[in-house]
Design a protein around this motif. Sequence first.
Motif, short mmCIF file in Angstrom:
data_model
loop_
_atom_site.label_atom_id
_atom_site.label_comp_id
_atom_site.label_asym_id
_atom_site.label_seq_id
_atom_site.Cartn_x
_atom_site.Cartn_y
_atom_site.Cartn_z
N SER A 62 6.49 -14.13 9.46
CA SER A 62 7.91 -13.79 9.58
C SER A 62 8.17 -12.32 9.33
CB SER A 62 8.72 -14.65 8.60
OG SER A 62 8.27 -14.42 7.29
N ILE A 100 3.50 -10.47 -1.13
CA ILE A 100 4.55 -11.16 -0.35
C ILE A 100 4.37 -10.96 1.16
CG2 ILE A 100 6.44 -11.39 -2.02
CD1 ILE A 100 7.59 -8.76 -1.09
N ARG A 152 -0.98 -17.23 2.86
CA ARG A 152 -1.59 -17.78 1.66
C ARG A 152 -3.10 -17.55 1.61
NH1 ARG A 152 0.85 -23.48 -0.02
NH2 ARG A 152 2.48 -22.69 1.36
N LYS A 190 8.98 -11.94 -7.92
CA LYS A 190 9.10 -13.17 -7.15
C LYS A 190 7.76 -13.61 -6.60
CE LYS A 190 13.13 -14.27 -7.93
NZ LYS A 190 13.42 -15.61 -8.48
N PHE A 227 0.84 -20.82 -6.38
CA PHE A 227 0.35 -21.38 -5.12
C PHE A 227 -1.03 -20.83 -4.77
CE2 PHE A 227 5.02 -20.96 -5.00
CZ PHE A 227 5.33 -22.32 -5.09
N PRO A 243 14.23 -18.75 -4.80
CA PRO A 243 12.85 -19.09 -4.44
C PRO A 243 11.87 -17.95 -4.72
CG PRO A 243 14.20 -18.75 -2.48
CD PRO A 243 15.12 -18.70 -3.65
N GLU A 244 10.66 -18.36 -5.07
CA GLU A 244 9.57 -17.41 -5.18
C GLU A 244 8.82 -17.40 -3.85
OE1 GLU A 244 7.25 -18.04 -8.73
OE2 GLU A 244 8.88 -16.99 -9.79
N ASP A 245 8.01 -16.37 -3.68
CA ASP A 245 7.24 -16.24 -2.46
C ASP A 245 6.37 -17.47 -2.23
OD1 ASP A 245 6.22 -14.66 -0.23
OD2 ASP A 245 4.35 -14.60 -1.37
N LYS A 246 6.37 -17.99 -1.01
CA LYS A 246 5.55 -19.13 -0.55
C LYS A 246 5.98 -20.46 -1.14
CE LYS A 246 2.94 -16.35 1.88
NZ LYS A 246 3.89 -15.23 1.86
N GLU A 247 7.18 -20.52 -1.73
CA GLU A 247 7.70 -21.77 -2.24
C GLU A 247 8.18 -22.62 -1.06
OE1 GLU A 247 10.22 -21.19 -5.67
OE2 GLU A 247 11.37 -23.00 -5.20
N PRO A 248 7.87 -23.92 -1.05
CA PRO A 248 8.31 -24.74 0.08
C PRO A 248 9.83 -24.90 0.13
CG PRO A 248 7.12 -26.07 -1.55
CD PRO A 248 7.02 -24.64 -1.99
N VAL A 306 11.81 -17.27 6.23
CA VAL A 306 11.16 -18.59 6.24
C VAL A 306 9.97 -18.54 7.19
CG1 VAL A 306 11.48 -21.05 6.66
CG2 VAL A 306 13.38 -19.70 5.79
N GLU A 307 8.88 -19.15 6.77
CA GLU A 307 7.67 -19.19 7.60
C GLU A 307 7.63 -20.47 8.44
OE1 GLU A 307 5.29 -16.85 7.91
OE2 GLU A 307 6.31 -15.54 6.48
N ASP A 353 5.55 -22.80 8.44
CA ASP A 353 5.20 -24.00 7.67
C ASP A 353 6.30 -24.38 6.68
OD1 ASP A 353 4.96 -22.05 5.75
OD2 ASP A 353 2.88 -22.52 5.20
N THR A 369 7.91 -22.59 4.41
CA THR A 369 7.88 -22.00 3.08
C THR A 369 8.69 -20.72 3.14
OG1 THR A 369 5.82 -20.82 3.57
CG2 THR A 369 5.62 -22.94 2.43
N SER A 372 9.31 -16.77 2.48
CA SER A 372 8.58 -15.56 2.14
C SER A 372 9.60 -14.45 1.92
CB SER A 372 7.51 -15.22 3.17
OG SER A 372 8.07 -14.75 4.34
#
Lengths: 277, 193
Positions: free
Chosen positions: A31, A217, A221, A246, A251, B63-68, B85-86, B88, B90, B92
């Motif tokens: 993104s 960020i 992942r 943040k 994860f 939200p934190e980074d990569k949180e669903p 939003v990514e 998947d 989540t 970002s």
Amino acid sequence: MMREITNEELTELLILVQAQYGYDFTGYATSSIKRRVLRFLQLANVTLYDLKYHITNDPDFFIWFKQSLTVNVTEMFRDPHFYRKLREVVIPVLATYPVIKIWHAGCATGEEPFSMAILLHEAGLLDRARIYATDLNDANLQKAATGIIPLPAMKHYIANYQMTGGTADFADYYTARYDNAIIHNELRRNIIFSQHNLVTDYVFNEFQLICCRNVLIYFNRDLQNHVTDLFCRSMAPLGFLALGTKESLLFSEQRNKFEVVSLKDKIFRLKNDQAKC
Amino acid sequence: MTRPNADIVVIGGSSGSIPVLIKILDGIPAGFSIPVVIVVHRLKNVDSDLKAILGSRHTITEPEDKEPVLNGHIYLAPQNYHLLVEEDRTFSLDYSELINFSRPSIDVTFAGVADIYKERSIGIVLSGSNKDGAEGLQAIIAAGGMGVVQDPLSAEYTIMPEAAIAMNTAAMVLTPSNIITTIFSIPGNRQTM
């Protein structure tokens, strides 16, 4: 109307960049990298086709593109409570080492290492500290090496500094001339600016503190795991890792190797049995 | 009127939007299941009570980074980051340049949501005194999603809703009460448990 590119077009572009110049952006979060590419198309006023043509044929154009692709926004003492926590919790531990080694990974134009140097100076530790500040972009490092910061930004940093618990006269740390401030040389003497690519480069030293704030960020992942692993292997036993407010290890595959020092300020510490993980 | 199903609601507000947001959040029924993402222009580097102010009835997460992105959750874009939003589903975060003098920028989140959720997104632009949100709403409508703007007559600051309406003739213009009844009581947006 905003331009659009598909994920397939984005991947093709990033693979072209990798094949031609060796810079691997394929692990960046889709993104945000897509936004950067779209922003560059608008800025350079070119089509995607033109962009690929210029990248293939013009290395100078690529340098411009690469510089625009990465985010180089930074400030001194961003998130003052984080720096306050460094003063209170981390720096007293660093003080116990004869030589203090700190790595700022993704330092952009140097504002964070300058902030760190001020904290160390105020704790009387700067003389035995080495601050390694690395970034992907040469242009950032060249700017960082000058120690020059625009004066209007500096005024904003004074407020940040005071919120960290700083009590010195901030103006003593720089000389103002015309529209710029230059950070005093003695504060910058122990900062080593150098190019390092977190995606493709390796461990180059061992650190008691690694600061990598608001860099992960931009990665997906898998790449986040890769880079966190690089940090683990670059850390002294019981070393500290500081991320952006943040960013989370929650994860990440390496989460069990760290204990939490401050959840709010995202300061973690390598567990005792995890040295050289 | 046909009421579309959707997978996400994004709300953007600036000056004068907080009372409206409180009213809307109060009106969200307990069974409302799709994620709601709120982007409000905020000061940076100061502790903010906004999460607490908005969260009297619902739990609100920054939200934190990569949180669903989870159903039934209400999210607030954190201070000083753009929220994306990514693929998947989540979140970002992005700490790049200000857009429309703002970070978080409403345009950035709306355009990102449009890119991922396409016709299953709803965007709502509330009171405010800059033009952030108009382009983002255009992206949502272009992707087949639904665009809603707070009726400027009901807004404390009209520049933002007026800019959004000017750029988006297809947007629905609604008062806060009608936003609640039109968007947050869509049968398809409720999960029957």
